[in-house]
Design an enzyme around this catalytic site. Structure first.
Site, PDB file in Angstrom:
ATOM      1  N   ASP A   1      84.520  45.361  70.313  1.00 22.59           N
ATOM      2  CA  ASP A   1      85.863  44.542  70.212  1.00 22.59           C
ATOM      3  C   ASP A   1      85.207  42.507  70.601  1.00 22.59           C
ATOM      4  OD1 ASP A   1      87.655  46.300  70.643  1.00 22.59           O
ATOM      5  OD2 ASP A   1      87.553  45.801  73.110  1.00 22.59           O
TER       6      ASP A   1
ATOM      7  N   GLY B   1      92.175  47.408  79.655  1.00 24.04           N
ATOM      8  CA  GLY B   1      92.640  47.579  78.499  1.00 24.04           C
ATOM      9  C   GLY B   1      92.583  46.188  77.117  1.00 24.04           C
ATOM     10  N   MET B   2      91.756  45.622  78.355  1.00 21.71           N
ATOM     11  CA  MET B   2      92.255  43.614  77.355  1.00 21.71           C
ATOM     12  C   MET B   2      91.272  43.573  76.893  1.00 21.71           C
ATOM     13  SD  MET B   2      95.900  42.582  79.198  1.00 21.71           S
ATOM     14  CE  MET B   2      95.616  41.040  77.532  1.00 21.71           C
TER      15      MET B   2
ATOM     16  N   VAL C   1      90.573  43.520  85.219  1.00 19.94           N
ATOM     17  CA  VAL C   1      89.339  43.999  84.423  1.00 19.94           C
ATOM     18  C   VAL C   1      89.564  46.098  84.095  1.00 19.94           C
ATOM     19  CG1 VAL C   1      86.513  45.008  85.500  1.00 19.94           C
ATOM     20  CG2 VAL C   1      87.884  42.810  86.106  1.00 19.94           C
ATOM     21  N   ALA C   2      88.821  46.257  83.357  1.00 15.52           N
ATOM     22  CA  ALA C   2      89.035  47.395  83.189  1.00 15.52           C
ATOM     23  C   ALA C   2      90.916  47.937  82.573  1.00 15.52           C
ATOM     24  CB  ALA C   2      88.319  48.709  84.332  1.00 15.52           C
TER      25      ALA C   2
ATOM     26  N   LYS D   1      92.531  40.148  74.891  1.00 22.52           N
ATOM     27  CA  LYS D   1      93.071  40.842  73.489  1.00 22.52           C
ATOM     28  C   LYS D   1      93.968  41.809  73.864  1.00 22.52           C
ATOM     29  CE  LYS D   1      91.397  44.682  73.444  1.00 22.52           C
ATOM     30  NZ  LYS D   1      91.781  46.105  73.004  1.00 22.52           N
TER      31      LYS D   1
END
Ligand code: ATP
Length: 310
Positions: free
Chosen positions: A145, A107-108, A104-105, A18
């Site tokens: 999320d 922000g998606m 990874v890590a 996302k």
């Protein structure tokens, strides 16, 4: 607890990442979360997760972006499968094979995406036939999320981001993502946001009419003008080099750029496929960015795909 099934065929689910087109961070709530108003869009960077019956719970993680992902019970996908099993009273361990292409890590919401994929995959493997709404409700307890990654598309999230309402979005938007070389911790970015705000009075956030209008018309230039992320100052404070990435993207032709969620991925909106290719090449050649991906949005949420042939 019951163990109702034997010899079930493995199920593979594909789940998108996302980007937050708008991430408005409101006041800190009594439960320690911030109240949010966010507009999510699902984009075509995918993790694939295969679930298969096994003697014990476990997972393996593969793919170019698998570094730093736990393979024990703290993996969000394993937790999701276990939570769903407990929810429906099933006692059938599964093994999850995760192929990661979501940073990874970054922000998606890669971990949340894998949790959403595990819910959809186990629902099919165990023949539960739960509705999307039920899977989203189970997902909400796993992470803010997760419901959106089950739903996909474009949606407004309120509460901690887990309460969803679909948004009318016309057309397809073209994105270029500049990946960070090292992840950023989401709690650390929220803490920095609080520190930067100090004692300032923060109002309850609501989605901006300008952004909603841009989505209704499908006008990428208008959408670019309305991208907003309240976590961006905090991410830039922790990673000042992200300012150079944002500046380079706009200089090389992006319509607009924004830190994705808590970062460090930077998302650039571009005016079509050609513009995306040009920007990806220019960013890579500039040396400001190590790794670049192109993607489209909106796309569907977690969905079953034919099992890949090894
Ligand atoms: P968000 O945007 O939701 O804040 P993010 O994209 O910044 O999250 P994730 O990729 O979800 O971050 O990973 C955050 C941390 O979660 C990782 O550093 C890792 O330790 C842990 N984690 C647990 N399960 C997973 C998983 N399946 N995939 C990725 N990370 C996982």
């Amino acid at each position: 607890m019951t163990s109702a099934h034997t010899d079930l065929a493995p199920v593979t689910v594909r789940v998108p990442a996302k980007v937050n087109l708008e991430l408005l961070v409101g006041p800190l709530r009594a439960d320690g979360y911030h109240s949010l108003s966010t507009v999510f869009q699902a984009v075509s960077l995918y993790d694939d997760i295969t679930v298969a019956e096994a003697d014990d719970w476990g997972c393996t993680v593969a793919g170019p972006l698998s570094h730093g992902v736990p393979t024990d019970g703290s993996n969000l996908a394993v937790r999701a499968a276990q939570v769903l099993a407990a929810h429906v009273g099933i006692d059938d361990p599964v093994h999850l094979s995760i192929r990661k292409s979501i940073p990874v890590a970054g922000g998606m919401a890669g971990g949340s995406a894998d949790a959403a994929a595990a819910l959809v995959a186990c629902d099919r493997l165990w023949g539960l036939g739960l509705s999307k709404d039920e899977l989203e409700a189970v997902g909400a307890d796993l992470g803010s999320d997760v419901p959106f990654l089950v739903a996909g598309g474009t949606a407004v999230g309120s509460g901690r981001g887990e309460r969803l309402a679909p948004v009318l979005a016309r057309g397809t938007f073209h994105w270029v993502f500049a990946l960070g070389s090292e992840g950023l911790s989401t709690p650390a970015v929220y803490a920095e946001c609080d520190r930067l705000r100090g004692d300032a009075e923060i109002p309850e956030p609501t989605p901006s009419p300008g952004l909603m209008g841009a989505l209704r018309t499908g006008n990428a230039r208008e959408l670019a003008a309305h991208l907003r992320n309240d976590l961006q100052p905090a991410a830039l404070s922790l990673r000042p080099d992200l300012g150079d990435v944002l500046a380079a993207g706009v200089e090389y032709g992006a319509l607009g750029g924004i830190v994705s969620g808590s970062g460090p991925t930077v998302a650039f909106l571009v005016d079509g496929i050609e513009a995306g290719i040009d920007l990806a090449i220019a960013l890579t050649a500039s040396g400001v960015v190590g790794d670049v991906r192109r993607a489209l949005g909106p796309v569907h949420g977690a969905h079953v795909i034919p099992h890949p042939v090894d």
